[in-house]
Write a protein that holds these residues in place. Sequence first.
Motif, PDB file in Angstrom:
ATOM      1  N   ALA A   1       0.834  -1.197   0.000  1.00 44.01           N
ATOM      2  CA  ALA A   1       0.000   0.000   0.000  1.00 44.01           C
ATOM      3  C   ALA A   1       0.873   1.253   0.000  1.00 44.01           C
ATOM      4  O   ALA A   1       1.976   1.269   0.558  1.00 44.01           O
ATOM      5  CB  ALA A   1      -0.922  -0.005   1.207  1.00 44.01           C
ATOM      6  N   MET A   2       0.371   2.291  -0.611  1.00 44.84           N
ATOM      7  CA  MET A   2       1.096   3.547  -0.692  1.00 44.84           C
ATOM      8  C   MET A   2       1.149   4.223   0.677  1.00 44.84           C
ATOM      9  O   MET A   2       0.166   4.230   1.428  1.00 44.84           O
ATOM     10  CB  MET A   2       0.396   4.454  -1.710  1.00 44.84           C
ATOM     11  CG  MET A   2       1.071   5.766  -1.955  1.00 44.84           C
ATOM     12  SD  MET A   2       0.399   6.624  -3.417  1.00 44.84           S
ATOM     13  CE  MET A   2      -1.349   6.437  -3.153  1.00 44.84           C
ATOM     14  N   HIS A   3       2.305   4.789   1.012  1.00 49.42           N
ATOM     15  CA  HIS A   3       2.456   5.518   2.272  1.00 49.42           C
ATOM     16  C   HIS A   3       1.785   6.875   2.153  1.00 49.42           C
ATOM     17  O   HIS A   3       2.003   7.615   1.192  1.00 49.42           O
ATOM     18  CB  HIS A   3       3.932   5.710   2.607  1.00 49.42           C
ATOM     19  CG  HIS A   3       4.159   6.660   3.742  1.00 49.42           C
ATOM     20  ND1 HIS A   3       3.882   6.334   5.052  1.00 49.42           N
ATOM     21  CD2 HIS A   3       4.608   7.956   3.754  1.00 49.42           C
ATOM     22  CE1 HIS A   3       4.162   7.372   5.832  1.00 49.42           C
ATOM     23  NE2 HIS A   3       4.601   8.368   5.068  1.00 49.42           N
ATOM     24  N   LEU A   4       0.971   7.224   3.145  1.00 46.63           N
ATOM     25  CA  LEU A   4       0.322   8.526   3.182  1.00 46.63           C
ATOM     26  C   LEU A   4       0.793   9.299   4.398  1.00 46.63           C
ATOM     27  O   LEU A   4       0.970   8.734   5.486  1.00 46.63           O
ATOM     28  CB  LEU A   4      -1.206   8.372   3.244  1.00 46.63           C
ATOM     29  CG  LEU A   4      -1.891   7.680   2.068  1.00 46.63           C
ATOM     30  CD1 LEU A   4      -3.393   7.632   2.299  1.00 46.63           C
ATOM     31  CD2 LEU A   4      -1.571   8.365   0.750  1.00 46.63           C
ATOM     32  N   THR A   5       1.012  10.597   4.226  1.00 47.25           N
ATOM     33  CA  THR A   5       1.362  11.458   5.348  1.00 47.25           C
ATOM     34  C   THR A   5       0.116  11.689   6.213  1.00 47.25           C
ATOM     35  O   THR A   5      -1.013  11.346   5.819  1.00 47.25           O
ATOM     36  CB  THR A   5       1.893  12.803   4.854  1.00 47.25           C
ATOM     37  OG1 THR A   5       0.817  13.498   4.186  1.00 47.25           O
ATOM     38  CG2 THR A   5       3.059  12.619   3.904  1.00 47.25           C
ATOM     39  N   ALA A   6       0.325  12.313   7.358  1.00 47.44           N
ATOM     40  CA  ALA A   6      -0.801  12.624   8.239  1.00 47.44           C
ATOM     41  C   ALA A   6      -1.788  13.560   7.538  1.00 47.44           C
ATOM     42  O   ALA A   6      -3.011  13.404   7.672  1.00 47.44           O
ATOM     43  CB  ALA A   6      -0.292  13.252   9.539  1.00 47.44           C
ATOM     44  N   ASP A   7      -1.263  14.528   6.800  1.00 50.65           N
ATOM     45  CA  ASP A   7      -2.139  15.451   6.070  1.00 50.65           C
ATOM     46  C   ASP A   7      -2.953  14.704   5.013  1.00 50.65           C
ATOM     47  O   ASP A   7      -4.132  15.010   4.796  1.00 50.65           O
ATOM     48  CB  ASP A   7      -1.316  16.551   5.398  1.00 50.65           C
ATOM     49  CG  ASP A   7      -0.772  17.553   6.397  1.00 50.65           C
ATOM     50  OD1 ASP A   7      -1.278  17.599   7.535  1.00 50.65           O
ATOM     51  OD2 ASP A   7       0.173  18.286   6.034  1.00 50.65           O
ATOM     52  N   GLU A   8      -2.344  13.741   4.355  1.00 52.18           N
ATOM     53  CA  GLU A   8      -3.041  12.981   3.320  1.00 52.18           C
ATOM     54  C   GLU A   8      -4.082  12.043   3.929  1.00 52.18           C
ATOM     55  O   GLU A   8      -5.160  11.849   3.355  1.00 52.18           O
ATOM     56  CB  GLU A   8      -2.020  12.217   2.473  1.00 52.18           C
ATOM     57  CG  GLU A   8      -1.205  13.161   1.595  1.00 52.18           C
ATOM     58  CD  GLU A   8       0.089  12.561   1.079  1.00 52.18           C
ATOM     59  OE1 GLU A   8       0.765  13.239   0.280  1.00 52.18           O
ATOM     60  OE2 GLU A   8       0.432  11.428   1.480  1.00 52.18           O
ATOM     61  N   GLU A   9      -3.770  11.491   5.077  1.00 54.90           N
ATOM     62  CA  GLU A   9      -4.766  10.675   5.792  1.00 54.90           C
ATOM     63  C   GLU A   9      -5.969  11.535   6.176  1.00 54.90           C
ATOM     64  O   GLU A   9      -7.127  11.082   6.100  1.00 54.90           O
ATOM     65  CB  GLU A   9      -4.147  10.051   7.049  1.00 54.90           C
ATOM     66  CG  GLU A   9      -3.101   8.983   6.801  1.00 54.90           C
ATOM     67  CD  GLU A   9      -3.705   7.652   6.369  1.00 54.90           C
ATOM     68  OE1 GLU A   9      -4.945   7.568   6.233  1.00 54.90           O
ATOM     69  OE2 GLU A   9      -2.928   6.708   6.153  1.00 54.90           O
TER      70      GLU A   9
END
Length: 394
Positions: free
Chosen positions: A2-10
Amino acid sequence: MAMHLTADEEALLDSDNPAVRKAMELLVRLGDIYGADEMVEIASAQASGISYKSIGDPGMEFLEGFAEEGAEVRVQTFANPAGMDIDRWEEMGVSPEFAKKQRRILQALREMGVTLSFTCTPYLAGNLPRRNQHIAWAESSAVSFANSVIGARTNREGGPSALAAAITGRTPKYALHLPENRTATHRIHVDPSLDTQADFAALGSWTGSIVEDEVPYFTGVEDATTDDLKALGAAMAATGAVALYFVEDITTDETPPIDAETLAFESGDLESEYADLTDTEDTDLVVFGCPHSSVEEIERIADRLEGESIQGDMWVCTSRSNKTWSDRQGYTDTIEAAGGTVLSDTCNVVAPIEEMGYESTATDSAKAATYLPGFGNQRVKFDDKLSLLEEVTE
């Protein structure tokens, strides 16, 4: 993986705004499909799928739905050409029903904060990224120009993914966003002199059909204007989905690739490409401006038409910003006094020209010559600008 998402992207993925949430979900799925490890923030976007001819009622309703849900772009976002000149649609011969639905699309874009530029040359109209800057553009010729001439980084986005990137301010980092994918796969030596913009378009048409979606590196090209490079990239994008190219000593300082496949473009190839792009001699409409004409192109047309009278119909398509300069310089008056029409916001590929009664088109654009038979069932004559202007003033 799965692609890593930053906190902002989450947070975007969990947004209370349904449009933001849907946009982020679309980008995550896209990233998973292409194996992206992460997202990258973008500096600008370009939304395609703007003409009612191209998207019809389903596309119009999709855009209206996003706007109603509170979608709002986070980065500078320019709109691709519409299906008509927003101000002169009646003069063009567009039906009131088509115009009504095109205006509904315009209103949805306005509500989302999209700049109503309606041009395929955003880099000539105020949306000019920097070298190595990540962007999310959609129109094929604009993508090619941004990657190849400007040196920005973008994949060819689809209409929904470009809009999703605009709403979230990011796009999955894969393909041409990665430096390892921006190296030449073919070395093409150009033997004949390229004397006109249409010659560059013919070279692009030939190249795209051979290298398809890979990366050509051209040698032997002595000089090229911005308009020449625009025509070259547009043709390759149309015939082969080429989104990045290099021209030695013109677009790059890199050395030619050593291990890439080597091809030669010869005089016979230039001649045969003109023939292959032409299937008629009798035409109803002559069109310049695919991609949209620059001010310099409009000036050259006006200079040639000074004091002349055009036989038949002729369009010069450009962005509204370039038409403003054309108006002020008197180029528009000269062209229209000769019997031509300078149109903003649209072109013959995305306008409903079949409904207007046009069955055959003459153009100096290899992109238009490639797309029109498929999109509009048009017969096409491909030639250089000067030859076509001489023909319409005989």
